[in-house]
Design a protein around this motif. Sequence first.
Motif, PDB file in Angstrom:
ATOM      1  N   LYS A 197      43.474  23.067-116.348  1.00 21.32           N
ATOM      2  CA  LYS A 197      43.654  22.674-114.958  1.00 21.32           C
ATOM      3  C   LYS A 197      42.344  22.799-114.183  1.00 21.32           C
ATOM      4  N   ILE A 198      42.177  21.932-113.171  1.00 19.68           N
ATOM      5  CA  ILE A 198      40.907  21.841-112.453  1.00 19.68           C
ATOM      6  C   ILE A 198      40.992  22.497-111.077  1.00 19.68           C
ATOM      7  N   GLY A 199      40.129  23.480-110.858  1.00 18.41           N
ATOM      8  CA  GLY A 199      39.984  24.115-109.557  1.00 18.41           C
ATOM      9  C   GLY A 199      38.551  23.964-109.068  1.00 18.41           C
ATOM     10  N   LEU A 200      38.392  23.726-107.776  1.00 15.25           N
ATOM     11  CA  LEU A 200      37.058  23.562-107.201  1.00 15.25           C
ATOM     12  C   LEU A 200      36.807  24.603-106.116  1.00 15.25           C
ATOM     13  N   TYR A 201      35.684  25.290-106.244  1.00 18.41           N
ATOM     14  CA  TYR A 201      35.226  26.247-105.234  1.00 18.41           C
ATOM     15  C   TYR A 201      34.354  25.498-104.234  1.00 18.41           C
ATOM     16  N   TYR A 202      34.579  25.766-102.957  1.00 24.65           N
ATOM     17  CA  TYR A 202      33.730  25.186-101.909  1.00 24.65           C
ATOM     18  C   TYR A 202      33.468  26.244-100.857  1.00 24.65           C
ATOM     19  N   SER A 203      32.192  26.548-100.612  1.00 21.60           N
ATOM     20  CA  SER A 203      31.847  27.549 -99.607  1.00 21.60           C
ATOM     21  C   SER A 203      31.909  26.948 -98.204  1.00 21.60           C
ATOM     22  N   LEU A 204      32.604  27.646 -97.318  1.00 17.23           N
ATOM     23  CA  LEU A 204      32.642  27.251 -95.905  1.00 17.23           C
ATOM     24  C   LEU A 204      31.348  27.630 -95.205  1.00 17.23           C
ATOM     25  N   LEU A 213      35.458  15.246-102.632  1.00  8.53           N
ATOM     26  CA  LEU A 213      35.934  16.006-103.784  1.00  8.53           C
ATOM     27  C   LEU A 213      37.353  15.616-104.179  1.00  8.53           C
ATOM     28  N   LEU A 214      38.177  15.304-103.171  1.00  8.63           N
ATOM     29  CA  LEU A 214      39.576  15.001-103.440  1.00  8.63           C
ATOM     30  C   LEU A 214      39.852  13.510-103.608  1.00  8.63           C
ATOM     31  N   THR A 215      38.809  12.706-103.516  1.00  8.43           N
ATOM     32  CA  THR A 215      38.962  11.255-103.659  1.00  8.43           C
ATOM     33  C   THR A 215      38.288  10.722-104.912  1.00  8.43           C
ATOM     34  N   ASN A 216      37.145  11.312-105.275  1.00  9.52           N
ATOM     35  CA  ASN A 216      36.299  10.733-106.327  1.00  9.52           C
ATOM     36  C   ASN A 216      36.483  11.331-107.716  1.00  9.52           C
ATOM     37  N   TYR A 217      37.313  12.385-107.841  1.00  7.78           N
ATOM     38  CA  TYR A 217      37.360  13.095-109.122  1.00  7.78           C
ATOM     39  C   TYR A 217      38.778  13.265-109.671  1.00  7.78           C
ATOM     40  N   GLY A 218      39.678  12.387-109.272  1.00  8.70           N
ATOM     41  CA  GLY A 218      41.039  12.456-109.793  1.00  8.70           C
ATOM     42  C   GLY A 218      41.817  13.630-109.223  1.00  8.70           C
ATOM     43  N   THR A 219      42.855  14.025-109.936  1.00  9.48           N
ATOM     44  CA  THR A 219      43.715  15.106-109.468  1.00  9.48           C
ATOM     45  C   THR A 219      42.990  16.443-109.528  1.00  9.48           C
ATOM     46  N   ILE A 220      42.954  17.117-108.398  1.00  7.51           N
ATOM     47  CA  ILE A 220      42.415  18.470-108.324  1.00  7.51           C
ATOM     48  C   ILE A 220      43.600  19.405-108.114  1.00  7.51           C
ATOM     49  N   LYS A 272      31.020  16.060-112.109  1.00  7.26           N
ATOM     50  CA  LYS A 272      31.717  15.026-112.876  1.00  7.26           C
ATOM     51  C   LYS A 272      31.771  15.405-114.357  1.00  7.26           C
ATOM     52  N   GLU A 273      30.662  15.882-114.882  1.00  7.61           N
ATOM     53  CA  GLU A 273      30.600  16.281-116.295  1.00  7.61           C
ATOM     54  C   GLU A 273      31.566  17.429-116.593  1.00  7.61           C
ATOM     55  N   VAL A 274      31.583  18.397-115.700  1.00  7.38           N
ATOM     56  CA  VAL A 274      32.429  19.576-115.902  1.00  7.38           C
ATOM     57  C   VAL A 274      33.910  19.208-115.846  1.00  7.38           C
ATOM     58  N   ILE A 275      34.302  18.444-114.829  1.00  8.05           N
ATOM     59  CA  ILE A 275      35.701  18.061-114.680  1.00  8.05           C
ATOM     60  C   ILE A 275      36.185  17.280-115.895  1.00  8.05           C
ATOM     61  N   PHE A 333      22.598  22.576-120.603  1.00 10.59           N
ATOM     62  CA  PHE A 333      23.980  22.686-120.132  1.00 10.59           C
ATOM     63  C   PHE A 333      24.868  21.738-120.917  1.00 10.59           C
ATOM     64  N   ASN A 334      25.931  22.298-121.507  1.00  9.30           N
ATOM     65  CA  ASN A 334      26.837  21.535-122.349  1.00  9.30           C
ATOM     66  C   ASN A 334      28.267  21.793-121.890  1.00  9.30           C
ATOM     67  N   PRO A 335      28.739  21.014-120.926  1.00  8.86           N
ATOM     68  CA  PRO A 335      30.083  21.276-120.382  1.00  8.86           C
ATOM     69  C   PRO A 335      31.199  21.155-121.421  1.00  8.86           C
ATOM     70  N   LYS A 336      31.026  20.296-122.418  1.00 11.64           N
ATOM     71  CA  LYS A 336      32.054  20.173-123.456  1.00 11.64           C
ATOM     72  C   LYS A 336      32.164  21.455-124.271  1.00 11.64           C
ATOM     73  N   ALA A 337      31.013  22.018-124.633  1.00 15.55           N
ATOM     74  CA  ALA A 337      31.019  23.268-125.386  1.00 15.55           C
ATOM     75  C   ALA A 337      31.587  24.403-124.542  1.00 15.55           C
ATOM     76  N   LEU A 338      31.269  24.409-123.245  1.00 18.38           N
ATOM     77  CA  LEU A 338      31.788  25.433-122.354  1.00 18.38           C
ATOM     78  C   LEU A 338      33.306  25.327-122.229  1.00 18.38           C
ATOM     79  N   ALA A 339      33.798  24.099-122.111  1.00 20.15           N
ATOM     80  CA  ALA A 339      35.251  23.888-122.011  1.00 20.15           C
ATOM     81  C   ALA A 339      35.957  24.319-123.293  1.00 20.15           C
ATOM     82  N   GLN A 340      35.332  24.052-124.427  1.00 15.98           N
ATOM     83  CA  GLN A 340      35.918  24.464-125.710  1.00 15.98           C
ATOM     84  C   GLN A 340      35.939  25.986-125.836  1.00 15.98           C
TER      85      GLN A 340
END
Length: 441
Positions: free
Chosen positions: A123-130, A174-181, A111-114, A61-68
């Motif tokens: 822009k950063i979006g997070l999915y969370y299953s209820l 999620l909304l405290t530890n990873y900066g602006t979501i 953390k790596e992905v963000i 898994f290479n989040p930098k390559a995926l983001a690029q």
Amino acid sequence: MVYKWTEKYGDPNWFINSKLGMFIHFGLYSLAARHEWVMTLEEIEAKNYQKYFENFNPDLFNPKALAQTAKKSGIKYMVFTTKHHDGFIMWDSKYTDYKVTNTPYKKDILKEVIEAFREEGIKIGLYYSLIDWNHKDFTIDGYHPDRSRINYEQEARKDIKKYQQYIKNQVEELLTNYGTIDYLWFDFSYKSKVWGDLKGKGKDDWDSENLEKLILNLQPNIIINDRLDLKRGVGTHEQYQRNKSDSEEIVIWEGCQTLNGSWGYHRDNDNFKTPEMIVKMLIDTVSNNGNLLLNIGPNGRGEIDNKSLEILEKVGAWMRLHSPSLYGAKGSELNPPQDCRYTMKENKLYVHVFSWPYRTLTLKDIPKRIKYAQFLNDYSELKVIEAKTLNEDRKAEVNLDNELKVLHIKDKLDLKTVIIEIPVKKPDVLVPVIEILFEEE
């Protein structure tokens, strides 16, 4: 143009102007490689699902390559699965041991992905299953993998309020530890579903009102989707494209689409959409004032399959030349020619030609005089013939391809009609786009 929106959430303009997002479904189901709902589709008990937890180690898994890759494809925002229905957590949560940092992978994938996507300006979006089929206080319903193995005494001891607090605790992380979501994407409410004695879940089960208050207290500028059962937020359509006939009201929405019908990695599913279909789907979505959230599912080693990469590459190649017709654009109230779609931006009209016509393209009800027209792919000029010229006689001589041709007009054309001369051969792009610049009033 005014979009329907709730004042409770942040400014949605970044979202409205983004047009193309990337959905990323990644988790234990990636190892099973046969649909992200495999746990419930096959009614797998937790003890038998544990093998995926014990073997989760996406070493490639290479989040930098995926983001690029995402950036090259024209992606402006992403939505990453932090927890899917199986309850497995993709970050280092302190409220459960059922998390990625306790697998052989050990690292905080979220953390790596963000960090990687943020570095690319996405822009950063997070999915969370209820939904959570692993939590001891999540009551069994018709979607639960244990629906055929219900222990009613155990069910009676479950406390939904404890589960509600669990959701709040994790959302706070999620909304405290990873900066602006920028975007919180919940999945999903199903209050109307009934399976005999088993009932679906909605806002009261999630304590959605208080959950929303917590979210907005932590990050007041965030936007949220519509799945908390509160009748507000970004409209989300799965495998379905909204069109103008759905409602006269202009809402903020996105069409969520897979590349092959599966959200999570599905090794044996080869039912891929073509790059041309994806581009047309994107254009159609933007012409109806929506966004396209396009999904990819990494495999068990964390890589994207070659077919998905090929599609993204070709979509990116089209976007490199034609993105001005989409970013920041909106749909048009004008009726486009057959097999075409319109978008508009500032003083420009964009004609997306799905099916290539012969020699001419007729545009009706054009409200302004046209100053200039060109193909977007190479900025080559296109000749525009106005109805006024053609109406000087019932037949008009028009110079096409340096040969004198006769265009027969049975009836006089409306003065708002224009004809654009086009080459016989379609430009070598998935969908040609004509950019029309209007004269200033």
